[in-house]
Design a protein around this motif. Structure first.
Motif, PDB file in Angstrom:
ATOM      1  N   GLY A  59       0.813  -1.212   0.000  1.00 37.50           N
ATOM      2  CA  GLY A  59       0.000   0.000   0.000  1.00 37.50           C
ATOM      3  C   GLY A  59       0.844   1.259   0.000  1.00 37.50           C
ATOM      4  N   LYS A  60       1.908   1.254   0.817  1.00 39.68           N
ATOM      5  CA  LYS A  60       2.787   2.421   0.900  1.00 39.68           C
ATOM      6  C   LYS A  60       3.561   2.633  -0.399  1.00 39.68           C
ATOM      7  N   LEU A  61       4.060   1.547  -0.974  1.00 32.24           N
ATOM      8  CA  LEU A  61       4.901   1.671  -2.156  1.00 32.24           C
ATOM      9  C   LEU A  61       4.101   1.985  -3.420  1.00 32.24           C
ATOM     10  N   LEU A  62       2.923   1.401  -3.558  1.00 34.61           N
ATOM     11  CA  LEU A  62       2.165   1.548  -4.796  1.00 34.61           C
ATOM     12  C   LEU A  62       1.267   2.773  -4.820  1.00 34.61           C
ATOM     13  N   LYS A  63       0.660   3.111  -3.663  1.00 31.50           N
ATOM     14  CA  LYS A  63      -0.275   4.237  -3.645  1.00 31.50           C
ATOM     15  C   LYS A  63      -0.002   5.231  -2.527  1.00 31.50           C
ATOM     16  N   GLY A  64       1.014   4.978  -1.716  1.00 24.90           N
ATOM     17  CA  GLY A  64       1.310   5.886  -0.622  1.00 24.90           C
ATOM     18  C   GLY A  64       0.236   5.929   0.432  1.00 24.90           C
ATOM     19  N   ILE A  65      -0.465   4.812   0.637  1.00 27.59           N
ATOM     20  CA  ILE A  65      -1.556   4.778   1.607  1.00 27.59           C
ATOM     21  C   ILE A  65      -1.266   3.748   2.695  1.00 27.59           C
ATOM     22  N   ASP A  66      -1.915   3.913   3.819  1.00 25.55           N
ATOM     23  CA  ASP A  66      -1.872   2.931   4.891  1.00 25.55           C
ATOM     24  C   ASP A  66      -3.074   2.022   4.704  1.00 25.55           C
ATOM     25  N   LEU A  67      -2.827   0.783   4.330  1.00 22.83           N
ATOM     26  CA  LEU A  67      -3.910  -0.144   4.015  1.00 22.83           C
ATOM     27  C   LEU A  67      -4.854  -0.344   5.197  1.00 22.83           C
ATOM     28  N   ARG A  68      -4.378  -0.069   6.400  1.00 26.13           N
ATOM     29  CA  ARG A  68      -5.215  -0.244   7.587  1.00 26.13           C
ATOM     30  C   ARG A  68      -6.278   0.837   7.704  1.00 26.13           C
ATOM     31  N   GLU A  69      -6.235   1.829   6.827  1.00 27.33           N
ATOM     32  CA  GLU A  69      -7.228   2.901   6.821  1.00 27.33           C
ATOM     33  C   GLU A  69      -8.173   2.808   5.633  1.00 27.33           C
ATOM     34  N   HIS A  70      -8.111   1.688   4.905  1.00 25.99           N
ATOM     35  CA  HIS A  70      -8.925   1.529   3.703  1.00 25.99           C
ATOM     36  C   HIS A  70      -9.595   0.164   3.689  1.00 25.99           C
ATOM     37  N   GLY A  71     -10.758   0.094   3.032  1.00 29.74           N
ATOM     38  CA  GLY A  71     -11.476  -1.170   2.890  1.00 29.74           C
ATOM     39  C   GLY A  71     -11.788  -1.805   4.228  1.00 29.74           C
ATOM     40  N   SER A  72     -11.384  -3.048   4.380  1.00 29.45           N
ATOM     41  CA  SER A  72     -11.632  -3.773   5.622  1.00 29.45           C
ATOM     42  C   SER A  72     -10.586  -3.472   6.688  1.00 29.45           C
ATOM     43  N   LYS A  73      -9.608  -2.601   6.326  1.00 31.30           N
ATOM     44  CA  LYS A  73      -8.529  -2.204   7.227  1.00 31.30           C
ATOM     45  C   LYS A  73      -7.582  -3.373   7.561  1.00 31.30           C
ATOM     46  N   SER A  74      -7.591  -4.389   6.722  1.00 32.52           N
ATOM     47  CA  SER A  74      -6.693  -5.522   6.881  1.00 32.52           C
ATOM     48  C   SER A  74      -5.489  -5.352   5.972  1.00 32.52           C
ATOM     49  N   THR A  75      -4.369  -5.953   6.354  1.00 36.05           N
ATOM     50  CA  THR A  75      -3.174  -5.912   5.504  1.00 36.05           C
ATOM     51  C   THR A  75      -3.017  -7.204   4.716  1.00 36.05           C
ATOM     52  N   GLY A  76      -4.039  -8.047   4.735  1.00 29.76           N
ATOM     53  CA  GLY A  76      -3.983  -9.313   4.014  1.00 29.76           C
ATOM     54  C   GLY A  76      -4.265  -9.157   2.530  1.00 29.76           C
ATOM     55  N   ALA A  77      -4.192 -10.272   1.814  1.00 32.43           N
ATOM     56  CA  ALA A  77      -4.365 -10.252   0.365  1.00 32.43           C
ATOM     57  C   ALA A  77      -5.752  -9.785  -0.057  1.00 32.43           C
ATOM     58  N   THR A  78      -6.759 -10.008   0.775  1.00 32.04           N
ATOM     59  CA  THR A  78      -8.115  -9.563   0.444  1.00 32.04           C
ATOM     60  C   THR A  78      -8.179  -8.062   0.268  1.00 32.04           C
ATOM     61  N   ASN A  79      -7.716  -7.350   1.275  1.00 31.98           N
ATOM     62  CA  ASN A  79      -7.794  -5.896   1.222  1.00 31.98           C
ATOM     63  C   ASN A  79      -6.855  -5.325   0.169  1.00 31.98           C
ATOM     64  N   VAL A  80      -5.749  -6.011  -0.072  1.00 31.16           N
ATOM     65  CA  VAL A  80      -4.867  -5.604  -1.161  1.00 31.16           C
ATOM     66  C   VAL A  80      -5.608  -5.731  -2.489  1.00 31.16           C
ATOM     67  N   LEU A  81      -6.357  -6.813  -2.652  1.00 37.32           N
ATOM     68  CA  LEU A  81      -7.144  -7.016  -3.866  1.00 37.32           C
ATOM     69  C   LEU A  81      -8.167  -5.908  -4.043  1.00 37.32           C
ATOM     70  N   ARG A  82      -8.849  -5.564  -2.975  1.00 45.44           N
ATOM     71  CA  ARG A  82      -9.881  -4.531  -3.051  1.00 45.44           C
ATOM     72  C   ARG A  82      -9.292  -3.151  -3.316  1.00 45.44           C
ATOM     73  N   THR A  83      -8.164  -2.881  -2.706  1.00 44.74           N
ATOM     74  CA  THR A  83      -7.628  -1.524  -2.704  1.00 44.74           C
ATOM     75  C   THR A  83      -6.593  -1.283  -3.797  1.00 44.74           C
TER      76      THR A  83
END
Length: 230
Positions: free
Chosen positions: A27-51
């Motif tokens: 999330g940080k490298l590709l979009k500069g975002i904290d994945l824990r603040e988006h979608g389901s707020k998980s850092t797993g592959a699911t939320n990566v897929l969504r985000t």
């Protein structure tokens, strides 16, 4: 004292391999975002897929599997090497095999703990299914392959990732106990399988109540499409 310090250092390295927050870094490298603040707020592959999309999710999934492989490969190299340096006379092949099996067991537990309780994420993390698969493949590829096949079949039929992950863990436990495997490997698979299932306890509750989302359906927790929580 040095022997035990180096042993603990080896386990710490295995833990840190598992603790590498793959989804968070993506999330940080590709979009500069904290994945824990988006979608389901998980850092797993699911939320990566969504985000972040399918490509990023696939990379995260593969890297998480490789973390398990790397920890076992490291343990198989490091502990026999250090063990041989600890004695004036080279240890016998039997001693190395016996000690190495226990080292692999402990390193496997350490990498699973690192993935599920990452020091870099406030001791939170994924459910260790993907990393556990990597451990299985590196430790005993027939057991790992069978677990992967069961996961794929359950996912194809029921479209429920959590069910596939738990049944894959049960399959691994059954196989490692029925095949000729060292006792430490059996203990590792049993402990790791139970750990993965316990990490899915919320999913078990939703399965029993009929509310567990399927792939392509909306998750009640996030309102987003459900995907692999690994």
């Amino acid at each position: 004292m040095v022997f035990w310090m180096m042993g603990v250092a080896g386990l710490a390295i295995a833990y840190l391999i598992g603790a590498t927050p793959t989804g968070y870094l993506a999330g940080k490298l590709l979009k500069g975002i904290d994945l824990r603040e988006h979608g389901s707020k998980s850092t797993g592959a699911t939320n990566v897929l969504r985000t972040l999309g399918k490509g990023a999710a696939l990379v995260v999934l593969l890297v998480d599997v490789l973390k398990g492989v790397a920890a076992i490969a490291f343990a198989r190299w490091f502990y026999p090497w250090f063990y041989s340096l600890s004695y004036d006379m080279p240890p016998s092949a039997y001693d190395l095999q016996s000690w190495g099996a226990w080292a692999v067991c402990l390193a496997g537990l350490a990498v699973l703990l690192g993935h599920g309780r990452s020091i870099w994420l406030g001791f939170k993390g994924g459910k260790s299914a993907a990393t556990g698969l990597g451990v299985l493949l590196a430790m005993s590829w027939p057991v790992g392959l069978a677990a992967a096949v069961v996961f794929g079949l359950v996912l194809a039929v029921f479209r429920i990732v959590s069910l596939g992950s738990m049944l894959a863990a049960v399959t691994a436990i059954a196989l490692v106990c029925s095949l000729e495997q060292p006792l430490p490997y059996r203990l590792l698979v049993i402990a790791g399988g139970v750990y993965v299932i316990v990490r899915h306890r919320a999913n078990i509750h939703r399965l029993l109540t009929g509310t567990e989302p399927r792939l392509g359906k909306k998750s009640p927790e996030s309102g987003a499409e459900a995907g692999p929580q690994i």
